[in-house]
Write an enzyme that holds these catalytic residues in place. Sequence first.
Site, PDB file in Angstrom:
ATOM      1  N   PHE A 282       0.837  -1.199   0.000  1.00 47.04           N
ATOM      2  CA  PHE A 282       0.000   0.000   0.000  1.00 47.04           C
ATOM      3  C   PHE A 282       0.870   1.245   0.000  1.00 47.04           C
ATOM      4  CE2 PHE A 282      -3.142  -2.730   2.484  1.00 47.04           C
ATOM      5  CZ  PHE A 282      -3.928  -2.998   1.377  1.00 47.04           C
ATOM      6  N   GLU A 283       0.358   2.252  -0.666  1.00 47.11           N
ATOM      7  CA  GLU A 283       1.025   3.536  -0.838  1.00 47.11           C
ATOM      8  C   GLU A 283       1.403   4.224   0.479  1.00 47.11           C
ATOM      9  OE1 GLU A 283      -1.204   5.495  -3.821  1.00 47.11           O
ATOM     10  OE2 GLU A 283      -0.323   7.445  -3.401  1.00 47.11           O
TER      11      GLU A 283
END
Lengths: 329, 329, 256, 256
Positions: C53-54
């Site tokens: 995830f970012e």
Amino acid sequence: MSDTGNKEKNRTAPRSYTELRKDLSRRDRSLREKVVSLEEATAFVRDGDSVGIGGSTMSRTPMGMIWALIRAGKKNLSCARSIVSSDGDLLLASRACNHIVTSWFSQGILWGVSKVMRHHIETGKARYEEWSHMAMGMRFRAGAMGIPFMPIRSMLGSDVGKQRPEAVEMNCPFTAEKLLLVPALNPDVALIHVQRCDAYGNAQFDGLQFMDADLAMAADKVILTTERIISNDQIRRAPDQTKIPFFTVDAVVELPFGCAPHECYGVYEPMMRHMEYYVDLVNKDPVKGMQEYLDRFVYGPKSWTEFLDLIGVEELLEAARAGESIYDA
Amino acid sequence: MSDTGNKEKNRTAPRSYTELRKDLSRRDRSLREKVVSLEEATAFVRDGDSVGIGGSTMSRTPMGMIWALIRAGKKNLSCARSIVSSDGDLLLASRACNHIVTSWFSQGILWGVSKVMRHHIETGKARYEEWSHMAMGMRFRAGAMGIPFMPIRSMLGSDVGKQRPEAVEMNCPFTAEKLLLVPALNPDVALIHVQRCDAYGNAQFDGLQFMDADLAMAADKVILTTERIISNDQIRRAPDQTKIPFFTVDAVVELPFGCAPHECYGVYEPMMRHMEYYVDLVNKDPVKGMQEYLDRFVYGPKSWTEFLDLIGVEELLEAARAGESIYDA
Amino acid sequence: MLKAQVHTAAELLTILSARELKNGQVVFAGVGIPLLAATLAQRLNCPSLTILFEGGVIGALIEPGKLPPSTNDQRCTMRANMVLGSAEVLLLLQRGYVDVGFMGGAQIDQYGNLNSSLIGDPARPKTRLPGTGGGNDIASLTQMIVAMKHEKRRFVEHVDFITSPGFLRGGTTRHDSGLVTGGMHRVVSDLAVFDFDEKDRRMRVIALNPGVTREQVQDNTGFKLKFADDLGITGPPTDQELKELRELDPERLYIS
Amino acid sequence: MLKAQVHTAAELLTILSARELKNGQVVFAGVGIPLLAATLAQRLNCPSLTILFEGGVIGALIEPGKLPPSTNDQRCTMRANMVLGSAEVLLLLQRGYVDVGFMGGAQIDQYGNLNSSLIGDPARPKTRLPGTGGGNDIASLTQMIVAMKHEKRRFVEHVDFITSPGFLRGGTTRHDSGLVTGGMHRVVSDLAVFDFDEKDRRMRVIALNPGVTREQVQDNTGFKLKFADDLGITGPPTDQELKELRELDPERLYIS
């Protein structure tokens, strides 16, 4: 317009190394106590400053500090953050900020596009300078490292890249490949919220790191807000947990629930009922709804604690219970 | 000589991005168990490989792995490490390595210049490629980031810089200042020792970090040795303590006292009596003394544990007591 | 079997995109349907799928019913293998550790370019959208899967603004611009599954979703579609897929 | 007072260099005499002096009798404010957080250039020395204090090899080469204290150590020295300085 354009472009150009070093050499980097009140901390920000904001989206947002800057009537700030949430709405609507530098700006993915953001950008009241998320990080990192740019391999070919003449394409002298050089971002001041730090500003933060360590190193000044101030002894017992060294920091404010209504990792999750109330109110009418929110929740309360009162103990406790659950695994 | 020069210079040129990506795309990055014996791990290193070595000076040196590679008869390695201590003596004297890339090479500041190093470099048996300490870090970092170079502001003007045509001076397109671009270093394989990791290779290390996180990310393969293997559950309970993600890792070897006679932060300090014995022996006669040490301590023992026996339990315990004292503060 | 066919368009989208992932891959997932689909794949037949995830998370294990409101929230980190800086996790794309980027999209064109930035003049947009986030980085640096609702106004000939690059103007234009790696791999919509022609890089239907005709897909698309010679038909969602998916999102945040 | 004058050259060197540090400064210290002198200053009159070590340490508080064998050992981290990567701590120099770099030296020339790399042909040196370590970075990026034993073979007209740059060939050559900041600030030897002329950047005696004559300094130096017009005399080590110093290094690792 071109006048403003030039001025704003200059905001983005990296400082010369001589200037950068001169600016830093003037700072008092001695080990000294820096604890001030939230109101006193606003004096470290001048109108027109470029301001780097820590955390991302609804996480570890220095909301209390932003709230205080708006109340102090700051104007024409240029605010840079990896991803901007409702903090950006407040900054634009209060006219504290007329320039947002980020990769993504909306209240949160759950709520579609922020009408407040749209209103301000589409009517030209403020400018949205868009960089890719990684480019934002690399701009802070170059600033942190004392170099004028960082080479990256994204933003090439796209319109995001074409809109940023501040970045320069280059052919690599080693491999002859195309690279994009993004300019260093050294904000005048950084606002960062952490779980704990000491009175000198040695800060330790848990969980998601975002770009905060680089941001602190890049900025000319750092204002830390913290859930709690711990002793320097406690810092020295686990020095490998320190993420921001004291000499980058200029002010320390103890501010429990300092990210409300956003989250602080391991301490509280976002106060979603308040967020939903907020989004509903401001997106229904991005001018009047927003003004109502500012009057009631920003200008109205006598103190940050009174603002928390308006959210209500029940929601604070609920958010805290959820926040601590990260340690149940 | 110029032939070798060219070959060695090519060793230093960064790979094209297409090659770098192709090399990485071939790697199996799935979550899988990678535990092997020390002897099995040596198969991950081929003769002539460029090898990045973790830790620095006498700290978190992957000595057990180096010891095993020498015993496996590896040849013509090019070894890169931030600062090289007696690990470099062993690598040169055993002829496992003929090229050292570092910023500083001696057994330790206490003992003056290493006569073993001098013997091998001054007789042309091996080449010492010198970079500044920060340049070493920036070369690993560029490699870790997937960019071909990193701009730095040191090594300019000096003879250290003049000896490195592999680095390129440039005028900054933003500030017109002079910068030095140091080429990315993506070793064929990295050797890193940690306090703990799981069977997949998720590694957590305490205290001094050196350049190990960047090195792991930069290398084509990583061999981890670890004081102990812990469960993946334990990793997942404190994921913000993980410094090396599993998908960079190819082999995991559980190897208590894996840095002996060097130190492992919080676990043991260097075994100074053994170090002093060693330095005395090899600097008195860098050829015969060294051969005696290799025969007795590297080729002689049947296993790493037998090597530890030669150091002796008393010194191991003493080093461990001192190592743990870091947590007494 | 009959029950399985009662599903929403979002459920179909999630399940079909989940099928595009392979065990052992490293996938960089956006919030919403990508996060959900990757987690679904992990629970169904890709136990060693690694989700990034970012916000700075490697190896997330999302708990059913605890879907995070963004990829920057603490819920994303629960039982992860590693939590790291957001620049660091994006740099994994640049270094090459990521097999697949997996995003949603609001507007896509025939070359797979995505727009999430603006409509109108960039200096004074008619409609200002949220922006790229990590989208531009992901699309620039790795193979992409995009999951989208199929509407004519979303599948356009040319996007107003290229936020996340597909094949730019087709042919070799992506490579020529300096993007020497990655590119659009698959688009999954509620009507069909698409790839991109190897030569001209235009979008091509490779499979129709159950009960959908060629004409339906073309009618809902703003440009002339290609169809693969060996055009397939995607299998309908299975009971198990739907059951697992509904357990993951019991509040139906993303699947209604 | 008489007792105070019985001291070794190394003790004098340590005490005189300690005096060059100011309270509140951030100092990047090498192992040996620099580490010892910085710690001495911290304990005497610079309580808010911040000491950095190359191994990755900010705000070290070295314990008496527990001197680390290098700046990369765990002993350096005891009760520090921060432990960080070694590239990170060196980058603090580049960013500009460091006031003073403080090193020892084996060979220095009239322009303050230091050699710790080699003697002879770089391709096949007659004598290969350990190398720069962080020396080149420190000398390139900040104001320097160097503590050295004074011998004719150590104070030479030109070093064989410039490892750590002083003012290179004098005048503006340092600045012209791209080193726009920092430079040699002081050299402290057991005979005298030196700065560098602002114009031609040659080494200049600014104070003689107690009992040392101009001639003695010149005779032990391999190039023609300048002397400041207002040439001073350094005060002898005080009882307190010697007492604190000897407590710090009871095994006399560095002060004998």
